[in-house]
Design an enzyme around this catalytic site. Structure first.
Site, PDB file in Angstrom:
ATOM      1  N   GLU A 116       0.835  -1.113   0.002  1.00 52.85           N
ATOM      2  CA  GLU A 116       0.231   0.109  -0.006  1.00 52.85           C
ATOM      3  C   GLU A 116       0.833   1.203   0.163  1.00 52.85           C
ATOM      4  O   GLU A 116       2.040   1.144   0.570  1.00 52.85           O
ATOM      5  CB  GLU A 116      -0.949  -0.023   1.335  1.00 52.85           C
ATOM      6  CG  GLU A 116      -0.104   0.084   2.577  1.00 52.85           C
ATOM      7  CD  GLU A 116      -0.808  -0.453   3.693  1.00 52.85           C
ATOM      8  OE1 GLU A 116      -1.925  -1.086   3.447  1.00 52.85           O
ATOM      9  OE2 GLU A 116      -0.540   0.367   4.815  1.00 52.85           O
ATOM     10  N   CYS A 129       3.843   8.330   0.779  1.00 53.55           N
ATOM     11  CA  CYS A 129       4.476   7.448   1.621  1.00 53.55           C
ATOM     12  C   CYS A 129       4.244   6.060   1.058  1.00 53.55           C
ATOM     13  O   CYS A 129       3.312   5.685   0.792  1.00 53.55           O
ATOM     14  CB  CYS A 129       3.251   7.395   2.796  1.00 53.55           C
ATOM     15  SG  CYS A 129       3.832   6.193   4.173  1.00 53.55           S
ATOM     16  N   CYS A 136       7.025  -7.350   6.424  1.00 52.88           N
ATOM     17  CA  CYS A 136       7.992  -6.932   7.173  1.00 52.88           C
ATOM     18  C   CYS A 136       8.559  -8.103   7.870  1.00 52.88           C
ATOM     19  O   CYS A 136       7.762  -8.673   8.759  1.00 52.88           O
ATOM     20  CB  CYS A 136       7.866  -5.840   7.859  1.00 52.88           C
ATOM     21  SG  CYS A 136       9.533  -5.155   8.655  1.00 52.88           S
ATOM     22  N   CYS A 140       8.027  -6.039  14.976  1.00 51.99           N
ATOM     23  CA  CYS A 140       7.560  -5.080  15.908  1.00 51.99           C
ATOM     24  C   CYS A 140       6.197  -5.465  16.255  1.00 51.99           C
ATOM     25  O   CYS A 140       5.231  -5.305  15.553  1.00 51.99           O
ATOM     26  CB  CYS A 140       7.820  -3.707  15.641  1.00 51.99           C
ATOM     27  SG  CYS A 140       9.324  -3.341  14.897  1.00 51.99           S
ATOM     28  N   CYS A 143       2.814  -3.165  15.231  1.00 47.46           N
ATOM     29  CA  CYS A 143       2.765  -2.953  13.971  1.00 47.46           C
ATOM     30  C   CYS A 143       1.949  -3.946  13.050  1.00 47.46           C
ATOM     31  O   CYS A 143       2.490  -5.169  13.277  1.00 47.46           O
ATOM     32  CB  CYS A 143       4.016  -2.485  13.305  1.00 47.46           C
ATOM     33  SG  CYS A 143       4.218  -2.412  11.592  1.00 47.46           S
ATOM     34  N   CYS A 367       1.085   2.025   8.482  1.00 54.45           N
ATOM     35  CA  CYS A 367       1.607   0.954   8.565  1.00 54.45           C
ATOM     36  C   CYS A 367       1.168  -0.378   8.295  1.00 54.45           C
ATOM     37  O   CYS A 367       0.879  -1.263   8.979  1.00 54.45           O
ATOM     38  CB  CYS A 367       2.960   0.866   9.592  1.00 54.45           C
ATOM     39  SG  CYS A 367       4.353   0.163   9.054  1.00 54.45           S
TER      40      CYS A 367
HETATM   41  N1  SAH Z   1      10.075  -0.118   9.125  1.00 49.99           N
HETATM   42  C1  SAH Z   1      10.475   1.108   9.198  1.00 49.99           C
HETATM   43  C2  SAH Z   1       9.486   2.114   8.328  1.00 49.99           C
HETATM   44  C3  SAH Z   1       8.030   1.619   8.029  1.00 49.99           C
HETATM   45  S1  SAH Z   1       7.169   1.932   9.520  1.00 49.99           S
HETATM   46  C4  SAH Z   1      10.298   1.556  10.358  1.00 49.99           C
HETATM   47  O1  SAH Z   1      10.007   0.918  11.354  1.00 49.99           O
HETATM   48  O2  SAH Z   1      10.913   2.701  10.640  1.00 49.99           O
HETATM   49  C5  SAH Z   1       6.742   3.514   9.776  1.00 49.99           C
HETATM   50  C6  SAH Z   1       6.529   4.061  11.026  1.00 49.99           C
HETATM   51  O3  SAH Z   1       5.429   3.692  11.439  1.00 49.99           O
HETATM   52  C7  SAH Z   1       7.469   3.619  12.116  1.00 49.99           C
HETATM   53  O4  SAH Z   1       8.130   4.826  12.927  1.00 49.99           O
HETATM   54  C8  SAH Z   1       6.856   2.641  12.839  1.00 49.99           C
HETATM   55  O5  SAH Z   1       7.401   2.367  14.098  1.00 49.99           O
HETATM   56  C9  SAH Z   1       5.347   3.380  12.865  1.00 49.99           C
HETATM   57  N2  SAH Z   1       4.284   2.537  13.148  1.00 49.99           N
HETATM   58  C10 SAH Z   1       4.039   1.294  12.694  1.00 49.99           C
HETATM   59  N3  SAH Z   1       3.241   0.626  13.224  1.00 49.99           N
HETATM   60  C11 SAH Z   1       2.267   1.827  14.005  1.00 49.99           C
HETATM   61  C12 SAH Z   1       1.036   1.814  14.798  1.00 49.99           C
HETATM   62  N4  SAH Z   1       0.334   0.955  15.054  1.00 49.99           N
HETATM   63  N5  SAH Z   1       0.889   3.005  15.216  1.00 49.99           N
HETATM   64  C13 SAH Z   1       1.726   4.025  15.196  1.00 49.99           C
HETATM   65  N6  SAH Z   1       2.760   3.902  14.534  1.00 49.99           N
HETATM   66  C14 SAH Z   1       3.084   2.864  13.829  1.00 49.99           C
HETATM   67 FE1  SF4 Z   2       8.708  -3.345  10.361  1.00 52.21          FE
HETATM   68 FE2  SF4 Z   2       6.495  -2.361  11.194  1.00 52.21          FE
HETATM   69 FE3  SF4 Z   2       8.802  -2.654  12.692  1.00 52.21          FE
HETATM   70 FE4  SF4 Z   2       8.702  -0.999  10.589  1.00 52.21          FE
HETATM   71  S1  SF4 Z   2       7.613  -0.815  12.655  1.00 52.21           S
HETATM   72  S2  SF4 Z   2      10.219  -2.418  11.303  1.00 52.21           S
HETATM   73  S3  SF4 Z   2       7.362  -1.917   9.202  1.00 52.21           S
HETATM   74  S4  SF4 Z   2       7.453  -4.199  11.642  1.00 52.21           S
END
Ligand code: SAH
Ligand code: SF4
Length: 396
Positions: A116, A129, A136, A140, A143, A367
């Site tokens: 997306e 974006c 991924c 995390c 996410c 994300c």
């Molecule tokens: N993988 C990279 C970039 C993609 S995620 C990273 O982690 O930086 C982009 C941003 O969205 C990151 O800062 C991530 O921590 C945040 N993010 C992911 N899931 C989220 C959620 N449920 N609520 C708020 N921010 C989130």
């Molecule tokens: Fe991957 Fe989501 Fe962690 Fe970014 S925040 S590194 S997209 S698992």
């Protein structure tokens, strides 16, 4: 918190594992620099200046339909377009919000993988974006993308084409209240950009190269967001690029970061911050520290103070993101007064701090959530109706 990931995240910068499973995406001119495009065109038996013409249509006119490339003779046009401009992204779901100023697209790739992208229009800029991977592997737990795991790396052209598609929409005046020209790109969609290093760097080069080689964006207007893969951050500092680095920190202490960001088990807070400061010193660019505020998990006053002490002497600012709870998650966003106190403490320590605009949240903007819901065959339309389109929150 009791949850500890059972396995350390896998980092596979060369993409060896996914290459063995899926056929590669078709070759596209955005995978190649201008010299390689000339060679490819010559190999098709065409005059090499056609590479410049094709590139001009794609990167400057933002046109991909061969029928509109009337300066190229018909037969050559078809041959060149089918060899160098294959359709990489098929839209399967488009959603708009904020009166059309926020727009989200779920794309199907050639092998059925879903990714997306989000387009956000502001009075002074238009930002795309984009996703760098389908899924991924970093795991995390807050996410949606991380919960689904890694499907595969995107090719350079699959990344670039997300931006070019949105640049076309902006140029056609489809982003109300904006300048009508796409100016910024953030790698904050699905995936960990630095785990798909070579293809992401190539994509950045293509986005920044002047037309017709590329899209002609300013390097400074391109933000690469990383979970903190230290060797790749160091490699990035050695590239001749001045892109903005965003570091997803989410906790100032190893105890908590080990859980929220499992890659921290490999590269600790002190190490990842040092790599960020070295990047800032090499490039002169202020690092953006991303911190998703999670209720009663990482939003305590003492953590704000600790973060403030770590960052105050540095070239950094903090971008606080109200957590967007994923379906079934036991975590929630912090209460507003707690968020405000967190901001107050950071600013009192001398750290520039903003709260991120939560654009697109009502269309599962954060994300990976919309693609995840598409995958789960949940109706995104139903979801839009249920959650409403509330308009964006102002930055503090
Ligand atoms: N993988 C990279 C970039 C993609 S995620 C990273 O982690 O930086 C982009 C941003 O969205 C990151 O800062 C991530 O921590 C945040 N993010 C992911 N899931 C989220 C959620 N449920 N609520 C708020 N921010 C989130
Ligand atoms: Fe991957 Fe989501 Fe962690 Fe970014 S925040 S590194 S997209 S698992």
């Amino acid at each position: 918190m009791t949850m500890l990931p059972t396995l350390p995240p896998t980092v596979d910068p060369a993409g060896a594992a996914e290459r063995s499973r899926t056929p590669r995406p078709p070759r596209h001119l955005a995978d190649l620099d201008l010299a390689a495009r000339r060679e490819a065109v010559a190999a098709l038996g065409e005059r090499d200046f056609r590479a410049g013409q094709l590139s001009h249509h794609y990167f400057a006119r933002l046109v991909r339909d061969p029928a509109r490339m009337t300066d190229i003779p018909g037969a050559a046009r078809e041959r060149l377009a089918s060899a160098l401009l294959p359709a990489l992204l098929t839209p399967v779901r488009e959603m708009a919000c904020d009166g059309g100023a926020t727009r989200k697209t779920v794309w199907r790739l050639h092998d059925g993988a879903l990714v997306e992208s989000v387009l956000m229009g502001y009075p002074d800029r238009v930002t795309a974006c984009v996703s760098s991977q389908a899924g991924c592997g970093m795991g995390c737990p807050f996410c949606a993308t991380g919960q689904a795991g890694l499907t595969r790396n995107l090719s350079t052209a699959e990344i670039v084409d997300q931006v070019v598609s949105f640049a076309g929409a902006a140029a056609r005046g489809e982003v109300p209240g904006s300048p009508g020209r796409l100016s910024h790109v953030v790698f904050m969609g699905m995936g960990e950009p630095l785990a798909n290093y070579n293809r992401v760097i190539e994509a950045v080069r293509r986005l920044a190269a002047p037309a017709p080689e590329g899209l002609g964006l300013s390097q400074r207007h391109i933000t690469v967001s990383t979970v903190g893969i230290v060797p790749a951050m160091r490699r990035l500092a050695d590239e001749d690029l001045a892109v903005t680095l965003a570091l997803s920190l989410h906790a100032p202490d190893d105890d908590l970061r080990d859980e929220l960001v499992p890659v921290n088990q490999r590269w600790k807070v002190a190490e990842v911050l040092q790599a960020a400061w070295d990047y800032a010193a090499r490039t002169g660019r202020r690092v953006s520290v991303e911190y998703a505020l999670i209720k009663d998990v990482n939003d305590q006053g003492w953590r704000a103070d600790l973060l403030g002490r770590l960052l105050a002497p540095r070239l950094a600012h903090v971008n606080l993101i109200p957590l967007n709870p994923t379906p079934g998650s036991r975590w929630d966003a912090s209460a507003k007064p707690v968020e405000q106190e967190f901001v107050r403490r950071l600013r009192a320590a001398g750290v520039p701090t903003t709260v991120r605009d939560t654009r697109g949240r009502e269309i599962d903007g954060a994300c990976g959530q919309l693609a995840a819901s598409e995958q789960g065959r949940r109706s995104a339309d139903d979801h839009l109706v249920r959650s409403g389109c509330r308009g964006r929150k102002a930055e503090q």
